[in-house]
Design an enzyme around this catalytic site. Structure first.
Site, PDB file in Angstrom:
ATOM      1  N   HIS A 250      38.228  40.303  40.553  1.00 10.00           N
ATOM      2  CA  HIS A 250      39.462  40.734  41.213  1.00 10.00           C
ATOM      3  C   HIS A 250      39.085  41.708  42.318  1.00 10.00           C
ATOM      4  CE1 HIS A 250      43.420  42.453  41.879  1.00 10.00           C
ATOM      5  NE2 HIS A 250      43.949  41.561  41.066  1.00 10.00           N
ATOM      6  N   ARG A 270      49.409  44.570  47.334  1.00  6.85           N
ATOM      7  CA  ARG A 270      49.242  43.846  48.598  1.00  6.85           C
ATOM      8  C   ARG A 270      50.395  42.889  48.839  1.00  6.85           C
ATOM      9  NH1 ARG A 270      44.555  40.772  47.576  1.00  6.85           N
ATOM     10  NH2 ARG A 270      44.423  41.636  45.483  1.00  6.85           N
TER      11      ARG A 270
END
Length: 631
Positions: A250, A270
């Protein structure tokens, strides 16, 4: 021989995360007497750490979304190595599983007109993730847990017994799948972590839902339970693992302070507008958009920011590229000296959203950084970097039934099962995956059990499993005794340094040599004390699984001489079309791992038609597929 208690069930589910609980609910609904084995406390599964949302094409945020688009995004994210029928079923059934959760009491965030809210995530063409702030996994587990309790209450009303048809065994660890003389599943051998007592659960069907392998790596977002138990149990039972080289790092884990390094920073930061900057303050992701994604991703900050206001413009910001692309970009920035002070990059949401919106939409992230790192994300940037997060590889299963290959009566769902995500998983697809295939695994496990299939546990196998579990108390027969904590640290360092996000042939060969040496030393593990809650003993037993899984990852990664998705070879940096249809199967051979190459089933023609021919030509090498492209 040690005292071993016995119970009889129709279906035993190993693991009580989202996949395990959903499997148990479906098996119980199908009429099977079902036992759930939980390594930790009930409700404390690692699924609670899945924060961003559940990917499902409900079209609440964009009317153009549908299952075909979701399928297309999933195949693109997995670089076309996905088991395409799994990806198809997942995309088709995910909306029903989300709506089902809502009917069971899940409290999703809402749109202004009252529908389930959906947010943006990397690799998804439309806002698709149904969410509960940034605590979606917690709400999913709470909802499924309450459903389990509700079913137990039904049993109590009907029979006076809370455990008549559904029982949860908390803090138990399974060490062996037991089979009959005919090779069919007959049950499991496990022990209670608090008391050390042994228990055999006899059942014709076993569902593996044990999650991932992250504790084999030094820097990971995974919780302590993720020691590859289900992967190893399947291997030792005779089932193959598929494509174990594909480990997802990740892109955004915490990097400071060291005590919390690797803890997940959800992608929803994000998805809601957060941007990545290097030490120069520049949004560097624009430099890393691969050619295959140029049409879909913005080339300038202005263009990328416009997408949040008008998603229909079809030019997403590069921070929302698939996770493998973002993780490699961050790694490159750090390697080239443009990283943050503690070896990551900066994730900035404070200049993008008002403080009150951040606290409302990202409450867990706000508190996580405030409490653990003394960082106020409403006023300053986070330091983030890649962390071992998910394994795309896993137990080879049938797409329709979740039945494992080669072991009748054994099923697998969730992260422990391979194939669905190909070489890279899109964010949010894990929660819908575990719901879709957890349900299917529970249903078909129940049908198998109720059909009269199954076998009888072999007494010698129970005795051997008990002796294996007790071996660390006997001490080494020769040589100096080994400490399980020392071996675990050395394995984690080996995987982190030599089989991490960037891989090289010589380093992986060295990793295999180290793993072989660690396995030899593991024979001499000695633990002190007794069987009542003994963490050293627990780790000694878990090490068998982590060493097996570590070898699978390293051996498959050494074999695949290309870079694809979560597998990046510095010495073979390109994606090679001839490797696209190749699956690598790991088998247990003696005390080691053997590899087999198997070609994927050609994608059905109507699904191929969902893609542009130019795009397909970049990936596909199968002769039958080439024929389809030529029509």
């Amino acid at each position: 021989m040690a005292v071993v208690e016995r119970q009889q069930w129709d279906v035993v589910v190993v693991g009580a995360g989202g996949a395990g609980l959903r499997a148990a609910i479906e098996a119980r609904r199908a009429g099977a007497r079902t036992a759930v084995i939980c390594k930790s406390l009930f409700g404390k599964a690692h699924t609670v750490m899945a924060e961003g949302g559940i990917a499902a094409s409900m079209a609440n945020a964009n009317e153009h979304d549908d299952w075909k688009t979701h399928f297309r995004d999933t195949m693109r994210g997995g670089k076309f190595l996905n088991q395409w029928r799994m990806a198809e079923l997942h995309a088709q059934e995910a909306p029903d599983r989300v709506w089902e959760l809502e009917t069971w009491g899940a409290l999703f965030d809402r749109t202004p007109d009252g529908r389930i809210s959906q947010r943006n995530f990397g690799g998804h063409e439309y806002p698709r993730l149904a969410h509960v702030g940034d605590r979606t996994g917690l709400e999913l587990i709470r909802t499924l847990q309450q459903r389990i309790v509700g079913l137990q209450q039904e049993d109590h009303r009907e029979t006076g017994d809370h455990e008549a048809r559904l029982k949860v065994l908390q803090e138990f660890t399974v060490t062996r799948i037991l089979k009959g003389a005919d090779g069919q599943v007959a049950g499991v051998f496990c022990y209670e972590r608090e008391s050390g007592r042994f228990l055999v659960l006899e059942a014709p069907s076993v569902v593996l839902a044990t999650g991932g392998i992250g504790k084999s790596f030094k820097v990971t977002s995974n919780s302590w339970e993720y020691t590859g138990d289900g992967h190893a149990l399947a291997l030792l039972a005779g089932a193959p693992l598929v494509n174990m080289e594909f480990v997802q790092f990740h892109p955004t884990g915490m990097v400071w302070p060291p005590s919390v390094k690797g803890i997940l920073v959800t992608e929803s930061v994000r998805g809601d507008g957060g941007v990545l900057r290097n030490s120069e303050g520049r949004r560097f992701m624009f430099d890393y958009v691969p050619d295959v994604f140029k049409e879909k991703y913005a080339q300038t900050e202005e263009e990328g920011d416009r997408w949040y206001e008008d998603p229909d413009n079809n030019r997403r910001p590069p921070e929302l590229l698939p996770r493998d692309e973002v993780a490699r970009a961050i790694n490159s920035e750090v390697k080239e000296g443009r990283g943050s002070p503690h070896g990551g990059v900066f994730l900035d949401v404070s200049t993008r959203m008002p403080a009150e919106v951040i606290r409302r939409r990202l409450p867990s992230m706000y508190h996580q950084f405030k409490e653990l790192a003394d960082v106020d994300i409403t006023a300053e940037a986070m330091e983030v970097g890649p962390t071992c997060h998910y394994v795309m590889g896993g137990v080879a299963v049938d797409s329709e039934t979740a039945a494992t290959v080669g072991v009748p009566g054994l099923f697998a769902a969730g992260e422990v099962a391979g194939g669905m995500h190909g070489s890279n998983r899109l964010g949010g697809n894990s929660l819908s995956d575990l719901l879709v295939f957890g349900r299917r695994a529970g249903l078909y496990a129940a049908q198998y059990a109720m059909s009269g299939a199954g076998s009888t546990v072999v007494a010698d196998d129970v005795e051997a499993a008990a002796a294996e579990a007790l071996a660390p108390f006997g001490g080494p027969s020769g040589g100096a005794p080994e400490n399980p904590y020392t071996l675990h640290q050395e394995l984690q360092q080996t995987m982190n340094d030599l089989v991490g996000i960037i891989r090289r042939e010589g380093e992986m060969a060295e990793a295999l040599e180290r793993i072989a040496a660690l396995r030899e030393r593991a024979r001499r593990i000695a633990v002190e004390g007794h069987r009542q809650f003994n963490p050293g003993w627990h780790l000694a037993l878990d090490l068998r699984n982590m060493l097996l899984v570590g070898e699978c990852v390293a051996r498959a990664a050494l074999e695949r001489t290309e870079s694809r998705g979560g597998h990046t070879r510095e010495d073979h940096p390109a994606m090679v079309r001839e490797w696209r249809p190749v699956n690598l199967l790991c088998h247990a051979e003696g005390e080691g791992i053997g590899l087999e190459r198997v070609r994927t089933e050609p994608i059905r023609a109507d699904l191929l038609a969902l893609f542009e021919q130019e795009e397909l030509a970049k990936y596909l090498a199968d002769a039958e597929l080439e024929g389809e492209l030529g029509r």
